[in-house]
Design a protein around this motif. Structure first.
Motif, PDB file in Angstrom:
ATOM      1  N   UNK A  28      32.802  40.657 -14.637  1.00  0.00           N
ATOM      2  CA  UNK A  28      32.121  41.829 -14.077  1.00  0.00           C
ATOM      3  C   UNK A  28      30.955  41.425 -13.181  1.00  0.00           C
ATOM      4  N   UNK A  29      30.330  40.285 -13.470  1.00  0.00           N
ATOM      5  CA  UNK A  29      29.183  39.869 -12.686  1.00  0.00           C
ATOM      6  C   UNK A  29      29.503  38.946 -11.538  1.00  0.00           C
ATOM      7  N   UNK A  30      30.683  38.310 -11.569  1.00  0.00           N
ATOM      8  CA  UNK A  30      30.987  37.265 -10.584  1.00  0.00           C
ATOM      9  C   UNK A  30      31.004  37.728  -9.127  1.00  0.00           C
ATOM     10  N   UNK A  31      31.442  38.974  -8.819  1.00  0.00           N
ATOM     11  CA  UNK A  31      31.421  39.376  -7.404  1.00  0.00           C
ATOM     12  C   UNK A  31      30.021  39.452  -6.818  1.00  0.00           C
ATOM     13  N   UNK A  32      29.000  39.516  -7.684  1.00  0.00           N
ATOM     14  CA  UNK A  32      27.654  39.773  -7.203  1.00  0.00           C
ATOM     15  C   UNK A  32      26.788  38.515  -7.175  1.00  0.00           C
ATOM     16  N   UNK A  33      27.335  37.416  -7.650  1.00  0.00           N
ATOM     17  CA  UNK A  33      26.584  36.178  -7.656  1.00  0.00           C
ATOM     18  C   UNK A  33      27.003  35.287  -8.806  1.00  0.00           C
ATOM     19  N   UNK A  55      17.860  39.659  -7.604  1.00  0.00           N
ATOM     20  CA  UNK A  55      18.547  40.366  -6.520  1.00  0.00           C
ATOM     21  C   UNK A  55      20.027  40.561  -6.835  1.00  0.00           C
ATOM     22  N   UNK A  56      20.662  39.523  -7.368  1.00  0.00           N
ATOM     23  CA  UNK A  56      22.071  39.638  -7.720  1.00  0.00           C
ATOM     24  C   UNK A  56      22.277  40.671  -8.826  1.00  0.00           C
ATOM     25  N   UNK A  57      21.377  40.669  -9.810  1.00  0.00           N
ATOM     26  CA  UNK A  57      21.471  41.655 -10.894  1.00  0.00           C
ATOM     27  C   UNK A  57      21.276  43.066 -10.353  1.00  0.00           C
ATOM     28  N   UNK A  58      20.349  43.239  -9.422  1.00  0.00           N
ATOM     29  CA  UNK A  58      20.113  44.555  -8.834  1.00  0.00           C
ATOM     30  C   UNK A  58      21.337  45.041  -8.055  1.00  0.00           C
ATOM     31  N   UNK A  59      21.960  44.131  -7.320  1.00  0.00           N
ATOM     32  CA  UNK A  59      23.167  44.499  -6.568  1.00  0.00           C
ATOM     33  C   UNK A  59      24.254  44.980  -7.524  1.00  0.00           C
ATOM     34  N   UNK A  60      24.404  44.293  -8.631  1.00  0.00           N
ATOM     35  CA  UNK A  60      25.420  44.668  -9.621  1.00  0.00           C
ATOM     36  C   UNK A  60      25.115  46.039 -10.226  1.00  0.00           C
ATOM     37  N   UNK A  61      23.867  46.237 -10.677  1.00  0.00           N
ATOM     38  CA  UNK A  61      23.497  47.514 -11.291  1.00  0.00           C
ATOM     39  C   UNK A  61      23.603  48.656 -10.285  1.00  0.00           C
ATOM     40  N   UNK A  62      23.183  48.441  -9.044  1.00  0.00           N
ATOM     41  CA  UNK A  62      23.277  49.484  -8.012  1.00  0.00           C
ATOM     42  C   UNK A  62      24.728  49.858  -7.732  1.00  0.00           C
ATOM     43  N   UNK A  63      25.603  48.838  -7.711  1.00  0.00           N
ATOM     44  CA  UNK A  63      27.022  49.115  -7.473  1.00  0.00           C
ATOM     45  C   UNK A  63      27.605  49.970  -8.595  1.00  0.00           C
ATOM     46  N   UNK A  64      27.359  49.561  -9.840  1.00  0.00           N
ATOM     47  CA  UNK A  64      27.938  50.294 -10.964  1.00  0.00           C
ATOM     48  C   UNK A  64      27.236  51.620 -11.230  1.00  0.00           C
TER      49      UNK A  64
END
Length: 467
Positions: A28-33, A55-64
């Motif tokens: 679940x996290x790999x596409x974001x970093x 930043x990578x964590x934020x991108x993931x949370x924003x996407x979901x």
């Protein structure tokens, strides 16, 4: 989705399946970093996922936040953790987690978008975006989808609705190639793509039609430039729609492949089963009844030329799908030196004049016309619907009628025949090529159902081929 605390590298996931694997959470996290650590709490159906940067964590949370995360079709809830990093031990469970991290990274080949190893691939442009290409097709998280037997139009939204049932869809690009509607669908990981492929390949979107052919793409990532009706990056809701170009010829005009009946549809009703208008308006009618009577794109039920504006008319088709097909294929087509303008009408039916009220013959009822081509559900004629072209397909030719007879017949309207060819295995059929698409349209109107003698009425339709 809740984010009660400040952004953190650590993301808290809840309501996970009881038998979830480490690799499923990692993916679940790999596409974001880069996923740097994982702590599983299987007894509570929870996990903590650590990304390489905030930043990578934020991108993931924003996407979901915009797309519900799914694992095995089960919604997963996530939020930032109060922990800023994960401190784990060397217990057997954590040794297993590190092994899973290495294994999933190996499967991905380090080419997922946003990871430190991204950029290994080359790029090529398709539709609204670019796609990185590198690696084995069987290891790709990107699926190539071809829709055969395209009886109903299929949109990007329909594809997302279907494919997101098997996991979170990151990106979709749709395009037409070789006269077939196709799409590229990117998941977070190859495992989800594999499961989706096995589940959807050969399935029908709607009952008896729109068959999905799903295979692995040679591409390992998609880079979408615009979020519009042709492409979508669900991880980047901030993307613009880009310039709205008119579609290229054939972009929305899909050839019908062989019908594939038997398997139930993924969506049980037609896309126009909820009050979609069954009538559409043609502007600049130009011998309108002749245009509509052959019903190349559906069965014409009624036609009404407007009393106060006789270059306008309402044409009622048998259903909304046929109206959509006629509109997409005929809008902008030139006829007798003018362009047809076709759009959906606010009227759902054409009213016949009341008894005793004449309308100067402006309304015609074709419900019982013998020329209807699509009376039977799943008629093979649906397999031969093509955009207007300079080449016409002729059928039901009697043995006594030869090439010169047909060329002479089509020349009587003033059109120029540039080529002719009988089918080698069946001389009841032939192709005839006119000097322009406009001449071909006029010839189809003129000669469809023409009596060739011996009770043989010529059948004319547009061909995808040239001579």
């Amino acid at each position: 989705m809740r984010s009660p605390s400040a952004p953190s590298r650590v993301i808290h996931l809840r309501q996970l399946p009881g038998d979830i694997q480490d690799s499923e959470v990692i993916s679940m996290g790999m596409p974001f970093g880069k996923v740097t650590n994982l702590l599983m709490m299987k007894g509570k159906n929870q996990a903590f996922l650590e990304m390489n940067t905030v930043d990578q964590a934020q991108t993931m949370v924003n996407y979901y936040a915009t797309v519900t995360p799914l694992i095995r079709q089960q919604p997963v809830f996530m939020q930032y953790s109060n922990h800023k990093e994960l401190k784990t031990d060397n217990s057997p469970n954590q040794v297993r987690v590190q092994a899973a991290l290495q294994a999933v990274n190996a499967v991905q080949g380090g080419t997922m978008l946003g990871s430190p190893m991204a950029g290994m691939g080359t790029t090529m442009s398709v539709g609204g975006g670019e796609m990185g290409a590198r690696g084995m097709a069987t290891q790709s998280p990107v699926l190539r989808v071809i829709v055969e037997n395209l009886f109903y139009p299929v949109t990007l939204e329909v594809l997302h609705q279907i494919f997101s049932k098997y996991g979170s869809v990151l990106k979709i690009i749709t395009f037409t190639k070789n006269n077939q509607f196709q799409a590229l669908v990117q998941y977070a990981d190859p495992m989800t793509a594999q499961h989706t492929k096995m589940s959807l390949d050969g399935q029908n979107i709607y009952n008896g039609c729109c068959t999905l052919r799903v295979s692995f793409s040679k591409l390992t990532s998609l880079n979408v430039k615009f979020n519009n009706d042709k492409s979508r990056d669900y991880t980047r809701p901030d993307l613009s729609t880009g310039e709205q170009h008119n579609p290229q010829p054939g972009m929305d005009q899909h050839a019908m492949a062989a019908a594939a009946f038997g398997s139930p549809g993924l969506i049980s009703a037609s896309p126009y089963g909820h009050g979609f208008p069954q009538a559409f308006t043609l502007h600049v009618c130009c011998v309108l009844t002749c245009v509509c009577s052959p019903g190349v794109y559906g069965d014409v039920m009624r036609v009404k030329i407007l009393f106060n504006k006789k270059d306008n008319a309402l044409v009622q088709m048998a259903d909304g799908t046929q109206a959509q097909l006629a509109m997409s294929h005929l809008n902008g087509v030139r006829l007798h030196g003018r362009s047809l303008r076709v759009s959906m009408s606010k009227h759902t039916t054409v009213q016949l004049p009341r008894e005793g009220h004449e309308d100067q013959g402006l309304t015609k009822d074709y419900a019982t016309s013998p020329l209807h081509r699509f009376k039977k559900p799943g008629s093979k004629n649906y397999n031969n619907i093509y955009p207007p072209s300079g080449t016409l397909h002729l059928s039901n030719i009697p043995p006594a009628v030869g090439e010169e007879d047909l060329k002479a017949l089509f020349s009587t309207s003033g059109a120029s025949v540039t080529a002719f060819k009988f089918f080698q295995k069946d001389r009841k059929m032939a192709l005839i090529q006119m000097s322009s698409v406009e001449e071909a349209v006029e010839s189809l109107i003129e000669f469809h159902n023409h009596d060739l003698g011996d009770n043989h009425h010529l059948r004319v339709s547009f061909s995808k081929s040239t001579i």
